[in-house]
Design a protein around this motif. Structure first.
Motif, PDB file in Angstrom:
ATOM      1  N   UNK A   1       0.822  -1.211   0.000  1.00 15.53           N
ATOM      2  CA  UNK A   1       0.000   0.000   0.000  1.00 15.53           C
ATOM      3  C   UNK A   1       0.860   1.267   0.000  1.00 15.53           C
ATOM      4  N   UNK A   2       2.178   1.102   0.190  1.00 17.72           N
ATOM      5  CA  UNK A   2       3.086   2.240   0.268  1.00 17.72           C
ATOM      6  C   UNK A   2       4.041   2.236  -0.918  1.00 17.72           C
ATOM      7  N   UNK A   3       4.364   3.425  -1.419  1.00 14.85           N
ATOM      8  CA  UNK A   3       5.300   3.528  -2.530  1.00 14.85           C
ATOM      9  C   UNK A   3       6.021   4.866  -2.470  1.00 14.85           C
ATOM     10  N   UNK A   4       7.151   4.938  -3.181  1.00 15.65           N
ATOM     11  CA  UNK A   4       7.879   6.192  -3.344  1.00 15.65           C
ATOM     12  C   UNK A   4       8.026   6.462  -4.834  1.00 15.65           C
ATOM     13  N   UNK A   5       8.154   7.744  -5.172  1.00 20.02           N
ATOM     14  CA  UNK A   5       8.218   8.154  -6.576  1.00 20.02           C
ATOM     15  C   UNK A   5       9.563   8.823  -6.831  1.00 20.02           C
ATOM     16  N   UNK A   6      10.212   8.408  -7.906  1.00 19.15           N
ATOM     17  CA  UNK A   6      11.488   9.018  -8.264  1.00 19.15           C
ATOM     18  C   UNK A   6      11.716   8.854  -9.761  1.00 19.15           C
ATOM     19  N   UNK A   7      12.813   9.466 -10.224  1.00 17.11           N
ATOM     20  CA  UNK A   7      13.092   9.465 -11.652  1.00 17.11           C
ATOM     21  C   UNK A   7      14.318   8.625 -11.972  1.00 17.11           C
TER      22      UNK A   7
END
Length: 233
Positions: free
Chosen positions: A170-176
């Motif tokens: 249910x948890x995530x992180x966003x990056x490039x």
């Protein structure tokens, strides 16, 4: 980091909980970054995207005068619990200029595992060059481009934004995703000199804690770390 991609709420709590002992944070990235930072006794240090305060704590213990910023109120709460009043902690969205700092205000800046979360990377690099004194150093770490390629597949040169799911789905992180040439050319274009580039290996002590993860991190890079220098004039 930026308020949009900062580790808020449960994600921030999760990161603060694992960063103490994680093979990636405690045994790989943090030792490499602190080694690149070197001697800081009496130095004015800016901790950019300070997270739960692990770097700020280590820098204070080495005698630095630390200002630490992050876009997550959750992580700043954890950082305050860790460092108390031994460092100046302040909220700041790293997608915006470092308007709290004067030109040449710092001797050293540390930006650990933050760069890949930002859209305004060039702006932040320009600001870090500004707030560092001539000859000052920036130590930066980010995810290794090869690790991202191995994990996500597709083209190595893909620069798209990705969502990385944490153990709790249910948890995530966003990056490039960023290839090496993009990273290095952005650092140089900002006006920094590249002094040293490191692909951190884990501390040998990890072998006794998690032998499988130790072998994996010895064979496949997870992070890239660099010491950059503002030219002396």
């Amino acid at each position: 980091m930026s308020s949009g991609n900062a580790y808020h709420g449960e994600v921030g709590d999760h990161f603060a909980r694992i960063a103490d002992t994680s093979p990636y944070n405690a045994f790989t990235d943090r030792p490499a970054v602190l080694d690149l930072v070197g001697e800081v006794a009496g130095a004015r240090v800016l901790d950019v995207g300070c997270g739960a305060g692990h770097y700020a704590e280590a820098l204070v213990e080495r005698g630095a005068v630390v200002t630490a910023v992050d876009g997550s109120a959750t992580l700043l709460r954890h950082a305050r619990e860790r460092v108390g009043d031994r460092a100046e902690l302040r909220p700041h969205d790293l997608e915006t200029p470092l308007d709290f700092a004067a030109d040449g205000a710092f001797d050293v800046a540390v930006c650990a595992l933050v760069h890949h979360h930002l859209a305004a990377r060039e702006q932040l690099l320009a600001e870090l060059l500004r707030v560092l004194r001539p000859g000052g150093r920036l130590v930066l770490s980010t995810t290794h481009p090869t690790a991202e390629w191995l994990h996500h597949g597709g083209s190595y040169y893909d620069e798209s934004w990705v969502e990385h799911r944490l153990p709790d789905p249910s948890l995530s992180i966003r990056y490039r995703r960023l290839p090496l040439e993009t990273l290095v050319n952005e650092w140089l274009a900002a006006g920094f000199t590249l002094e040293r580039l490191v692909e951190p290996r884990p501390l040998p002590e990890l072998r006794d804690v998690d032998a499988a993860r130790y072998e994996k991190l010895c064979a496949e890079p997870a992070f890239l770390a660099a010491r950059l220098r503002r030219p002396p004039s």
